[in-house]
Design a protein around this motif. Structure first.
Motif, short mmCIF file in Angstrom:
data_model
loop_
_atom_site.label_atom_id
_atom_site.label_comp_id
_atom_site.label_asym_id
_atom_site.label_seq_id
_atom_site.Cartn_x
_atom_site.Cartn_y
_atom_site.Cartn_z
N ARG A 13 -6.42 2.88 -3.60
CA ARG A 13 -5.14 2.18 -3.43
C ARG A 13 -4.81 2.10 -1.95
NH1 ARG A 13 -0.49 -0.09 -3.57
NH2 ARG A 13 1.38 0.83 -4.40
N GLN A 14 -4.62 0.89 -1.46
CA GLN A 14 -4.24 0.68 -0.06
C GLN A 14 -2.71 0.70 0.02
OE1 GLN A 14 -6.47 0.50 2.53
NE2 GLN A 14 -7.92 0.99 0.91
N LEU A 15 -2.19 1.58 0.83
CA LEU A 15 -0.75 1.69 0.99
C LEU A 15 -0.32 0.99 2.27
CD1 LEU A 15 -0.30 5.47 0.09
CD2 LEU A 15 -0.05 3.51 -1.42
N THR A 16 0.89 0.45 2.25
CA THR A 16 1.45 -0.12 3.47
C THR A 16 1.79 1.03 4.41
OG1 THR A 16 3.74 -0.02 2.72
CG2 THR A 16 2.47 -2.01 2.12
N PRO A 17 1.97 0.76 5.70
CA PRO A 17 2.37 1.83 6.62
C PRO A 17 3.65 2.55 6.18
CG PRO A 17 1.61 -0.06 7.86
CD PRO A 17 1.68 -0.49 6.41
N ILE A 18 4.60 1.81 5.65
CA ILE A 18 5.85 2.43 5.18
C ILE A 18 5.57 3.34 3.98
CG2 ILE A 18 8.07 1.94 4.04
CD1 ILE A 18 8.26 -0.55 5.87
N GLN A 19 4.73 2.88 3.06
CA GLN A 19 4.38 3.71 1.90
C GLN A 19 3.63 4.97 2.34
OE1 GLN A 19 2.23 0.59 -0.18
NE2 GLN A 19 3.76 0.58 -1.83
N GLN A 20 2.74 4.83 3.32
CA GLN A 20 2.00 5.99 3.82
C GLN A 20 2.95 7.01 4.45
OE1 GLN A 20 -0.94 4.44 6.52
NE2 GLN A 20 -2.31 3.83 4.88
N ARG A 21 3.87 6.52 5.27
CA ARG A 21 4.84 7.44 5.90
C ARG A 21 5.69 8.14 4.84
NH1 ARG A 21 4.68 3.59 9.91
NH2 ARG A 21 6.46 2.37 9.17
N TRP A 22 6.17 7.39 3.86
CA TRP A 22 7.01 7.97 2.82
C TRP A 22 6.22 8.99 2.01
CZ3 TRP A 22 11.36 9.68 1.82
CH2 TRP A 22 11.85 9.87 0.53
N GLN A 23 4.95 8.69 1.73
CA GLN A 23 4.11 9.64 1.01
C GLN A 23 3.94 10.93 1.82
OE1 GLN A 23 -0.30 9.12 0.52
NE2 GLN A 23 0.29 8.73 -1.60
N MET A 24 3.72 10.80 3.12
CA MET A 24 3.56 11.98 3.97
C MET A 24 4.87 12.76 4.08
SD MET A 24 0.57 10.90 6.70
CE MET A 24 1.59 10.04 7.82
N VAL A 25 6.00 12.06 4.12
CA VAL A 25 7.30 12.75 4.16
C VAL A 25 7.49 13.57 2.88
CG1 VAL A 25 9.81 12.38 4.05
CG2 VAL A 25 8.45 11.20 5.78
#
Length: 164
Positions: A13-25
């Motif tokens: 699954r390719q995440l958008t940069p915003i999705q990646q940041r939110w996942q890391m948060v």
């Protein structure tokens, strides 16, 4: 060459940069809560039960792993991955990480390092390596597949359709 149903189902699954940041948060916040559980239980085992470092660390690690696994599977990676399979993969990570971290932790504390400094450093190493392992190993094909993710996607699609 046309992708088959099997290769389509197995795509990361390719995440958008915003999705990646939110996942890391989210991973960070759940890891902090797990770290608090680990630090508190380590302190109880070490200072009150008077257990040796390696046993205090091992027991505290098990408690924090169970907590972190449960919440990250459901809320961070939002995965429907089979619980037994996912837990087995996490177990394999800890089958390597735990003995190594117990060995280096015990060696460092015997060499005079502060037990809480060793615990903090070990927790930081665990945080980084576990995120990478879970994101790109355990849940790589099943991110955003549980009912929470499906509801969020439907809500987002409904909002997009009503805006048109």
């Amino acid at each position: 060459m046309q992708p088959t149903a099997d290769t389509q189902a197995k795509q990361i699954r390719q995440l958008t940069p915003i999705q990646q940041r939110w996942q890391m948060v989210k991973f960070t916040l759940f890891s902090i809560s797990a770290g608090l559980i680990q630090a508190a239980s380590f302190t109880l085992f070490k200072e009150i039960a008077l257990l040796p470092y390696w046993l205090s660390y091992g027991l505290a690690l098990v408690l924090s792993v169970l907590w972190n696994f449960t919440f990250n599977r459901r809320y961070t990676f939002r995965s429907v991955e089979n619980v037994s399979k996912a837990m087995t993969l996490v177990f394999l990570y800890y089958a390597v990480f735990t003995p190594l971290s117990i060995l280096w932790g015990d060696a460092l504390t015997r060499a005079g390092w502060n037990e809480y400094l060793v615990l903090g450093g070990t927790m930081l190493i665990n945080f980084v390596t576990e995120y990478l392992y879970q994101r790109f190993g355990v849940y790589r094909y099943t991110i955003d597949t549980n009912e929470l993710a499906q509801r969020a996607a439907a809500k987002q699609q409904d909002a997009g359709n009503s805006a048109v």
